[in-house]
Design an enzyme around this catalytic site. Structure first.
Site, PDB file in Angstrom:
ATOM      1  N   ALA A   1       0.867  -1.188   0.000  1.00 35.84           N
ATOM      2  CA  ALA A   1       0.000   0.000   0.000  1.00 35.84           C
ATOM      3  C   ALA A   1       0.897   1.228   0.000  1.00 35.84           C
ATOM      4  CB  ALA A   1      -0.922   0.002   1.220  1.00 35.84           C
TER       5      ALA A   1
ATOM      6  N   ALA B   1       0.540   5.485   0.269  1.00 35.00           N
ATOM      7  CA  ALA B   1      -0.333   6.628   0.512  1.00 35.00           C
ATOM      8  C   ALA B   1       0.464   7.915   0.389  1.00 35.00           C
ATOM      9  CB  ALA B   1      -0.987   6.504   1.882  1.00 35.00           C
ATOM     10  N   SER B   2      -0.150   9.029   0.774  1.00 36.65           N
ATOM     11  CA  SER B   2       0.490  10.322   0.583  1.00 36.65           C
ATOM     12  C   SER B   2       1.683  10.517   1.503  1.00 36.65           C
ATOM     13  CB  SER B   2      -0.525  11.446   0.815  1.00 36.65           C
ATOM     14  OG  SER B   2      -1.059  11.356   2.120  1.00 36.65           O
TER      15      SER B   2
ATOM     16  N   ALA C   1       3.222   7.746   3.525  1.00 41.37           N
ATOM     17  CA  ALA C   1       4.057   6.578   3.780  1.00 41.37           C
ATOM     18  C   ALA C   1       3.590   5.412   2.916  1.00 41.37           C
ATOM     19  CB  ALA C   1       3.987   6.200   5.260  1.00 41.37           C
ATOM     20  N   GLN C   2       4.361   4.343   2.966  1.00 37.53           N
ATOM     21  CA  GLN C   2       3.939   3.114   2.330  1.00 37.53           C
ATOM     22  C   GLN C   2       4.202   1.949   3.275  1.00 37.53           C
ATOM     23  OE1 GLN C   2       6.246   3.298  -1.300  1.00 37.53           O
ATOM     24  NE2 GLN C   2       7.754   1.824  -0.551  1.00 37.53           N
ATOM     25  N   VAL C   3       3.531   0.821   2.998  1.00 35.60           N
ATOM     26  CA  VAL C   3       3.570  -0.326   3.900  1.00 35.60           C
ATOM     27  C   VAL C   3       4.115  -1.536   3.162  1.00 35.60           C
ATOM     28  CG1 VAL C   3       2.187  -1.875   5.341  1.00 35.60           C
ATOM     29  CG2 VAL C   3       1.625   0.566   5.234  1.00 35.60           C
TER      30      VAL C   3
ATOM     31  N   LYS D   1       5.665   0.138   8.210  1.00 39.90           N
ATOM     32  CA  LYS D   1       5.233   1.400   7.630  1.00 39.90           C
ATOM     33  C   LYS D   1       6.418   2.354   7.583  1.00 39.90           C
ATOM     34  CE  LYS D   1       1.623   4.967   8.123  1.00 39.90           C
ATOM     35  NZ  LYS D   1       0.406   5.349   8.874  1.00 39.90           N
TER      36      LYS D   1
ATOM     37  N   ASP E   1     -10.640   7.960  12.085  1.00 37.72           N
ATOM     38  CA  ASP E   1     -10.717   7.694  10.643  1.00 37.72           C
ATOM     39  C   ASP E   1     -11.199   6.259  10.441  1.00 37.72           C
ATOM     40  OD1 ASP E   1     -10.523   8.516   8.027  1.00 37.72           O
ATOM     41  OD2 ASP E   1      -8.396   8.054   7.829  1.00 37.72           O
TER      42      ASP E   1
END
Length: 509
Positions: free
Chosen positions: A133, A135-136, A138-140, A155, A290
């Site tokens: 994954a 995202a804006s 970080a990534q996993v 992460k 969230d």
């Protein structure tokens, strides 16, 4: 630096908003006055060709923010928590904003892990996957520990993301100040406060130690909650730019077909999601801010599994009691008591008429409760409630906005599983239980006990504090001298700088 040098960056931003059609949509959402619309569109229209085109299949506002990059994507997500600022329709659009960007190379990810943890990746993990994954922020990656073979999620913040965000946040502050100057009516939306809130959220997410701490606190609070799980943090493998936690397997909370195939009862899951959220907010005063389908999984045993703790909400005990009494009053249709609670809490100015406010609240609640259970909407109720409280001069409270927005999101998650769920019937046991424990003789005794402990702790200082207060009371400071003319001249000068810079850029082009 929050100065005029941000004008060039903001012109590029405005050009993108204009080119994608988002400018008009946003101006409508915030009810911008004609002067502000004319000035903004007049400045950016000649530079429209400089704007990014974006994905034409996406609605205008998400399209523009996605094209402008990570800081704007995150800003859009945070604004989706503020329907009081952007309106309900815009908040819904921004809530589905795609937070997916191209991943950075795995070699860079491994280098970040080694810099943060001080050991080569191969010594820590027996396997380290490509990004699962991105995202804006970080990534996993999925990995397995070298010593135990356990699966974990790693992460990692994007390289250079802190500097990029700081640059854009400075531009946001400058834009908010200009908007306040050009449109005094916009001050009720508190644009500077919105940017400050955004900065706090982002700065917290850019230090993964804080997210790890949030996850650990949330896990401790919810350890005894039946049917709920929070992945454990691996503290020895976490730091400011890297966070490692247990890998969780489960079905996406939005995949009804897979939930049915697993033999799980979606009605039970829907009720559990809503009741868990209310328990966290009212009992603990600390909740997942969230809690959408993308951050929830369903375990094989039916447990709700939460992750991604970058946005967490916290409300103090007094506010929790107020919020519970408001919900309890609506559940019982006791609109007079709901009105009185607003006045007692100071949410509505004392000079307003409490009986008139109660009548307005009845006009909000009765149409909702007159609907079929499948159509009773928390989102609709909160939308109407915002209109009423604004009419009666209630000021925005950020902590309640996040709580109410999350309630709407959780309602959406629950209804996606069980469209016919009556949210008021599901919520009533949790709210009633909290009210019975927090309001009444037992709660009063507990409050007195806490107050006595505080007074005992500060007892030796009480005489001095009382003396200082009396001295200040008898010797008030002189009133400050008015600075209106100087402030007016300063803003006139700033306006001249903005217009001059815009002319200069246009001349260069």
């Amino acid at each position: 630096m929050r100065g005029p040098h941000n004008i060039i960056r903001l012109i590029r931003t405005g050009a993108t908003l204009e080119r994608t059609g988002a400018m008009a949509v946003i101006m409508d959402a915030v009810e911008a006055p004609p002067l502000l619309r004319a000035v903004l569109r007049g400045v950016v229209w000649p530079f429209k060709w400089l704007g990014y085109k974006g994905d034409p299949t996406v609605p205008p506002a998400p399209r523009a923010l996605t094209a402008l990059g990570p800081a704007y994507i995150k800003f859009g997500q945070v604004l989706s928590t503020r329907p009081d600022v952007v309106g309900d329709e815009m908040a819904v659009q921004l809530r589905v904003l795609q937070d997916k960007l191209p991943p950075f190379p795995i070699a860079e990810a491994k280098a970040e892990v080694q810099r943060e943890l001080g050991l080569p990746v191969d010594q820590i993990f027996s396997s380290f996957s490509e990004p699962v994954a991105a995202a804006s922020l970080a990534q996993v990656h999925k990995a397995h520990l070298a010593d135990t073979g356990e699966a974990v999620a790693v992460k990692i913040l994007r390289p250079g993301i802190e500097r990029a965000f700081r640059r854009d946040i400075d531009a946001f502050y400058f834009a908010a100040k200009v908007i306040e100057v050009l449109s005094p009516s916009s001050r009720r939306l508190r644009p500077m406060e919105v940017i400050t809130h955004f900065e706090g959220v982002v700065m917290g997410e850019l230090d993964l130690r804080l997210e790890s701490s949030a996850a650990a606190e949330f896990a401790a609070n919810t350890a005894k909650d039946e049917g709920f799980q929070v992945p454990s943090i691996r503290w020895h493998l976490s730091g400011r730019r890297v966070m490692t936690l247990d890998w969780v397997e489960g079905i996406s909370a939005g995949d009804n077909a897979a939930i049915d195939a697993a033999g799980l009862d979606r009605r039970v899951l829907a009720a559990r999601v809503l009741q868990l959220f209310l328990s966290h907010a009212l009992r603990d005063g600390y909740f997942h801010g969230d809690m959408h389908q993308g951050n929830l999984k369903i375990g094989a045993n039916g447990d709700i599994i939460a992750y991604d703790f970058g946005i967490m909400g916290r409300i103090d005990e007094y506010t929790r009691r107020v919020y519970a009494e408001i919900l309890f009053g609506f559940i019982r249709k006791d609109y007079q008591r709901v009105a009185e609670v607003h006045f007692e809490a100071g949410y509505v100015p004392a000079h307003k008429d409490v009986d008139e406010f109660a009548r307005a609240l009845r006009a909000v609640g009765e149409p909702i409760f007159g609907m079929d259970a499948s159509r009773i909407s928390m989102a609709r109720l909160l939308s109407y409630l915002f209109e009423v409280t604004e009419r009666f001069g209630m000021e925005t409270r950020t902590e309640l906005i996040l709580l109410q927005r999350t309630m709407v999101v959780v309602e959406g998650v629950a209804r996606s599983m069980d469209p016919h769920m009556n949210i008021w019937q599901v919520a009533q046991p949790i709210v009633t239980d909290y009210v019975s424990k927090s309001i009444g003789p037992r709660a009063l005794l507990n409050d007195l006990r806490k107050a006595a402990l505080v007074l005992a702790r500060f007892g030796p200082q009480l005489p001095r504090l009382a003396e200082d207060a009396l001295i200040r009371l008898n010797n008030p400071p002189p009133p400050p001298r008015p600075q209106r003319r100087r402030a007016r001249l300063s803003w006139m000068a700033l306006g001249g700088v903005i217009v001059g810079a815009a002319w200069f850029v246009q001349a260069l082009v």
